[in-house]
Design a protein around this motif. Structure first.
Motif, PDB file in Angstrom:
ATOM      1  N   ASP A 100       0.847  -1.181   0.000  1.00 24.64           N
ATOM      2  CA  ASP A 100       0.000   0.000   0.000  1.00 24.64           C
ATOM      3  C   ASP A 100       0.892   1.243   0.000  1.00 24.64           C
ATOM      4  O   ASP A 100       1.071   1.903   1.019  1.00 24.64           O
ATOM      5  N   ASN A 107       0.250   4.635   1.819  1.00 29.36           N
ATOM      6  CA  ASN A 107       0.271   4.715   3.277  1.00 29.36           C
ATOM      7  C   ASN A 107       1.559   4.146   3.864  1.00 29.36           C
ATOM      8  O   ASN A 107       1.587   3.729   5.020  1.00 29.36           O
ATOM      9  N   GLU A 136       4.959   3.686   5.688  1.00 23.49           N
ATOM     10  CA  GLU A 136       5.497   4.366   6.876  1.00 23.49           C
ATOM     11  C   GLU A 136       6.851   3.796   7.251  1.00 23.49           C
ATOM     12  O   GLU A 136       7.184   2.663   6.921  1.00 23.49           O
TER      13      GLU A 136
END
Ligand code: ZN
Lengths: 133, 357
Positions: free
Chosen positions: B146, B149, B151
């Protein structure tokens, strides 16, 4: 006698010229043969080790390679300006898409999740490189 | 006219012979074959070899596959196999602690080698870093799945994990063939060692059987066995600047029997806020190493090559250079962040000038 001699010389000269011309044509032919031999590299698509398709590296095209039980996996092979690359893929790691375009004989692009290898081959020449690291 | 015809005939025969000799293959000459496998060490395996026939090549490949499969099952940290104690078993936690696990001698040898490499590289290559690398693994995979998103792992999480990376808590009992992790929160990650070590073992095995003119490439761990037929193997060192289309390779090497391994920031990474974060984690900063674009190591031992390429990638240049120069049969090339290349003293003896056709 003198006349005969010069006629012979003339004949000899013609033969030499002819020989030079023939050798030249033969050499040119051989050179052309060797040169065209270098070209004609092929993009081979191997799925799980088996060659499924081959395309000339010299022709631009886009091919959708479908793998998986229901053809659910897709890699787009793009051949452009004498180079081959995977321009799009739905594999999870996208390493094949990030791999640079290949053109040297012996170069490969691998999509591990889809078990695809794209390889530049040329039956007539040695591999330009055996392996890239 | 007669003379002309015989002359023409002569030239034609000579030409045909020249073409014939340059084009046709000699029957006694071994042929080059390649095979690709996808089942070992979570990476692609390429085998290149010269053999008299496809059958002979396939037979050797089957042998190589059996060997690779053996090491893959033993050294994996992700897969369990029924009736087999492997690294997953060693990492298992029961009732809040690890077990003393009886393992195959091959695991004992590999972990002993890993400890040697830890000391040789001043702790830069540490197989006891599993707790830290596990966190990176989870965040990297999530980021690849993903990308919007993606991180970075939180530093406090990494720091907590790094308290459980003491190599001395890896207890190897070579007499009883057991391994025990004394810190319940520690785990092993042999990603920087096991692949190269296994490739070296397989190469040793092939050499002991008298097999030559083969090349193994397991996910970039390259080990050559003898020559490429009558010539040396041609290895291209990838340009870490993957956008540079003009120069795909920054160096070309000719090798015969050596191993070549590259560690690079361009290899396996994920993107967070437009920045690339690769997979070679510095035990000091707990972040991906930033000292180089890539480091390539040329050695006679692929296990050492694998460990050294990781170590050098994370070490300061002066320390790394000293380590290389003080180790026999190890050469290296560093690519600095500005693209400048540095070489160990013996590296350039293996390079050759590539001539564009
Ligand atoms: Zn892919």
């Amino acid at each position: 006698m003198k006349n005969n001699n010069s006629q012979k010389n003339q004949k000899l000269r013609n033969d030499i010229i002819l020989a030079v011309v023939i050798v030249f044509i033969a050499a040119a032919g051989l050179l052309l043969f060797v040169l065209t031999k270098q070209e004609g590299s092929t993009v081979a698509v191997k799925i799980d080790g088996v060659v499924t398709d081959t395309y000339p590296l010299s022709e631009n095209r886009e091919v959708s390679i479908k793998t998986g039980e229901n053809d659910e996996n897709i890699n787009i092979l793009t051949i452009k300006d004498g180079k081959a690359s995977i321009s799009e893929a739905d594999c999870p790691d996208k390493i094949c898409v990030e791999t640079r375009a290949v053109s040297f004989v012996g170069e490969t692009i691998v999509c591990l999740p889809h078990k695809i290898v794209i390889e530049i081959t040329n039956e007539k020449t040695d591999d330009q490189i055996d392996v890239a690291v | 006219m007669k003379r002309f015809l015989s002359l023409l005939l002569g030239v034609v025969i000579i030409t045909i012979q020249m073409i014939g000799f340059s084009g046709c293959d000699n029957e006694t000459q071994p042929e080059k074959f390649k095979a690709y496998y996808f089942d070992y060490f979570d990476t692609a395996t390429t085998i290149i070899g010269y053999a008299e026939s496809k059958e002979e090549f396939d037979k050797i490949c089957e042998d190589i596959k059996t060997q690779l499969n053996k090491y893959h099952r033993l050294f994996t940290i992700y897969n369990r196999y029924e009736g087999l104690n492997n690294l997953v078993t060693i990492n298992d936690v029961d009732d809040g602690k690890h077990n003393v696990v009886t393992v195959d001698k091959e695991i004992i040898d590999m972990l002993t080698f890993a400890k040697e490499m830890y000391h040789k590289t001043n702790g830069t290559v540490n197989v006891a870093m599993g707790s830290v690398l596990k966190i990176w693994h989870v965040y990297r995979n999530a980021g690849l799945d993903d990308p919007f998103n993606a991180e970075l792992p939180p530093m406090d999480k990494l720091k907590d994990a790094s308290k459980h990376t003491n190599i001395n808590d890896l207890i190897i009992d070579a007499e009883n063939n057991t391994v025990f992790l004394a810190d319940p929160e520690m785990s092993l990650d042999v990603g920087a060692i096991a692949k190269g070590y296994a490739v070296e073992k397989v190469a040793d095995y092939l050499e002991s059987k008298g097999i030559t003119n083969f090349l193994l490439n397991v996910g970039g761990n390259v080990r050559t066995i003898g020559m490429a037929d009558t010539e040396k193997w041609k290895v291209g060192i990838e340009n870490p600047d993957t956008n540079n289309e003009e120069q795909p390779y920054i160096e070309y090497l000719k090798v015969a029997g050596e191993s070549v391994v590259t560690s690079g920031s361009y290899q396996r990474f994920y993107v967070v806020n437009g920045e690339n974060y690769h997979h070679i984690i510095d035990p000091e900063t707990l972040m991906p190493g930033t000292k180089y674009r890539s480091v390539s190591v040329l050695t006679d031992d692929s296990g050492i090559g694998d460990a050294m390429s990781t170590a050098l990638f994370l070490m300061d240049y002066e320390d790394g250079k000293q380590l290389v120069e003080s180790t026999d049969n190890v050469e290296a090339m560093w690519v600095l962040p500005d693209g400048k290349q540095q070489y160990s003293s013996g590296f350039e003896a293996y390079t050759f000038e590539y001539v564009q056709k």
